[in-house]
Design a protein around this motif. Sequence first.
Motif, PDB file in Angstrom:
ATOM      1  N   TYR A 141       0.739  -1.157  -0.290  1.00  0.00           N
ATOM      2  CA  TYR A 141       0.077  -0.182  -0.182  1.00  0.00           C
ATOM      3  C   TYR A 141       0.811   1.319  -0.207  1.00  0.00           C
ATOM      4  O   TYR A 141       0.370   2.180   0.437  1.00  0.00           O
ATOM      5  N   GLY A 142       1.906   1.086  -0.652  1.00  0.00           N
ATOM      6  CA  GLY A 142       2.850   2.217  -0.656  1.00  0.00           C
ATOM      7  C   GLY A 142       2.293   3.534  -1.240  1.00  0.00           C
ATOM      8  O   GLY A 142       2.992   4.540  -1.014  1.00  0.00           O
ATOM      9  N   GLU A 143       1.263   3.345  -2.049  1.00  0.00           N
ATOM     10  CA  GLU A 143       0.940   4.339  -2.848  1.00  0.00           C
ATOM     11  C   GLU A 143      -0.034   5.561  -1.999  1.00  0.00           C
ATOM     12  O   GLU A 143      -0.207   6.499  -2.514  1.00  0.00           O
TER      13      GLU A 143
ATOM     14  N   ASP B  84      -0.742   8.822   3.483  1.00  0.00           N
ATOM     15  CA  ASP B  84      -1.419   8.752   4.920  1.00  0.00           C
ATOM     16  C   ASP B  84      -1.717   7.285   5.380  1.00  0.00           C
ATOM     17  O   ASP B  84      -2.404   6.490   4.922  1.00  0.00           O
ATOM     18  N   LEU B  85      -1.331   7.186   6.581  1.00  0.00           N
ATOM     19  CA  LEU B  85      -1.357   5.860   7.343  1.00  0.00           C
ATOM     20  C   LEU B  85      -2.793   5.651   7.471  1.00  0.00           C
ATOM     21  O   LEU B  85      -3.322   4.185   7.478  1.00  0.00           O
ATOM     22  N   LYS B  86      -3.712   6.508   7.954  1.00  0.00           N
ATOM     23  CA  LYS B  86      -5.029   6.233   8.180  1.00  0.00           C
ATOM     24  C   LYS B  86      -5.704   5.612   6.746  1.00  0.00           C
ATOM     25  O   LYS B  86      -6.756   5.050   6.754  1.00  0.00           O
ATOM     26  N   GLU B  87      -5.370   6.396   5.808  1.00  0.00           N
ATOM     27  CA  GLU B  87      -5.873   5.806   4.336  1.00  0.00           C
ATOM     28  C   GLU B  87      -5.536   4.384   4.184  1.00  0.00           C
ATOM     29  O   GLU B  87      -6.337   3.547   3.916  1.00  0.00           O
ATOM     30  N   VAL B  88      -4.352   4.107   4.711  1.00  0.00           N
ATOM     31  CA  VAL B  88      -3.695   2.603   4.481  1.00  0.00           C
ATOM     32  C   VAL B  88      -4.748   1.725   5.340  1.00  0.00           C
ATOM     33  O   VAL B  88      -5.028   0.491   5.139  1.00  0.00           O
ATOM     34  N   GLU B  89      -5.038   2.256   6.640  1.00  0.00           N
ATOM     35  CA  GLU B  89      -5.689   1.404   7.612  1.00  0.00           C
ATOM     36  C   GLU B  89      -7.075   1.211   7.004  1.00  0.00           C
ATOM     37  O   GLU B  89      -7.491  -0.149   7.219  1.00  0.00           O
ATOM     38  N   LYS B  90      -7.731   2.490   6.727  1.00  0.00           N
ATOM     39  CA  LYS B  90      -8.891   2.212   5.924  1.00  0.00           C
ATOM     40  C   LYS B  90      -9.233   1.154   5.079  1.00  0.00           C
ATOM     41  O   LYS B  90     -10.105   0.399   4.785  1.00  0.00           O
ATOM     42  N   THR B  91      -8.255   1.061   4.004  1.00  0.00           N
ATOM     43  CA  THR B  91      -8.225   0.341   2.877  1.00  0.00           C
ATOM     44  C   THR B  91      -8.056  -0.991   3.254  1.00  0.00           C
ATOM     45  O   THR B  91      -8.584  -2.041   2.845  1.00  0.00           O
ATOM     46  N   ILE B  92      -6.928  -1.345   4.409  1.00  0.00           N
ATOM     47  CA  ILE B  92      -6.617  -2.962   4.774  1.00  0.00           C
ATOM     48  C   ILE B  92      -7.812  -3.199   5.345  1.00  0.00           C
ATOM     49  O   ILE B  92      -8.431  -4.600   5.253  1.00  0.00           O
ATOM     50  N   TYR B  93      -8.741  -2.527   6.191  1.00  0.00           N
ATOM     51  CA  TYR B  93      -9.706  -2.991   7.140  1.00  0.00           C
ATOM     52  C   TYR B  93     -10.830  -3.446   6.112  1.00  0.00           C
ATOM     53  O   TYR B  93     -11.661  -4.028   6.359  1.00  0.00           O
ATOM     54  N   ASN B  94     -11.168  -2.646   5.056  1.00  0.00           N
ATOM     55  CA  ASN B  94     -12.366  -2.398   4.262  1.00  0.00           C
ATOM     56  C   ASN B  94     -12.146  -4.030   3.506  1.00  0.00           C
ATOM     57  O   ASN B  94     -13.140  -4.559   3.326  1.00  0.00           O
TER      58      ASN B  94
END
Length: 315
Positions: A153-155, A158-168
């Motif tokens: 998810y290097g693209e 924001d780590l919060k965006e990473v977290e949101k994407t991973i959890y979704n």
Amino acid sequence: MASIELDIWRGEWGLASIDLECLKVLTYMKFIGVPVRVREVSNPFFTPKGTLPVMKDGRTVLTNFEEVVDYLKSLNYSTDVHLNQKQAAEASAFTQYLRDKLYPAYQYVWWVDEKNYGDVTRPTYAKALQIPFNFYYPSKYQGAAKEMIDALYGEYADLKEVEKTIYNEAEKCLKTLSDRLGESEYFFGNRPSSFDAIVFAYLAPLVKTPFPNATLSNHVKGIANLSRFVARISQKNFRNVTDEYNRQNKKQSQGTQSERDAQFPNAARNKLLAAIFAALAMTGYAVATGMFQDMKDFQHSQDYREMFENEEDDN
């Protein structure tokens, strides 16, 4: 077959092991009923790959789930004999799906989320390790998890965006698992398979570990059939671990209550003394205030008399 030994990370919170890979192998062995001597290891440094689990059978040494399953199958121990070709293919596809969608979220919860890592993961692994390895391995595992998340998810800046994407993605995966399980006891009927061991190893730590940031854990707990799946396997295959954890919890709760009870007389005494002190202070204040007022009144009366006497002298 020599006596099989299995070296694993220790358990916690009613889990037979805190580690995903260890829990996979241990659960599978429970399913097939193979005799095994389980050892909780406090230092993986001298293992073949510096990791756990490690299964030993004579000169045979295996370090991952797939190797263990294949080896035990060669010894006529297998839970997958009841699967037909289509089910076996489906189990394989689902296993890869979990690896792609649920594993990143699992790693994020355990190692990347700073609050979870600082409050739960690091102290738990440090507790399981000997000095100085308790400083080395948690940081090493965290670094590896962060590298994996960054690669996937290097693209996202924001780590919060990473977290949101991973959890979704993880929640969609869990929904698919829930739909596939339905009301069945296991994913492929009334008998467990290696896939059930894999799913349990993913879900049980999320259900049982007390993460402060528990978004994904709460989501798993909110899916009724998956929660029942975890509880059912825990009771059937790790009842001694679950019962021991419940006993310790009960003892700790009773100890806490006993401490409260022991503190109660002191607390009551302190409250009583505080009330008495407050009453005395108020009484003292009232007396002092009254005396001061009397002195003021007396002084005023003296002043008045002196003034009155002066007026008489003037006359």
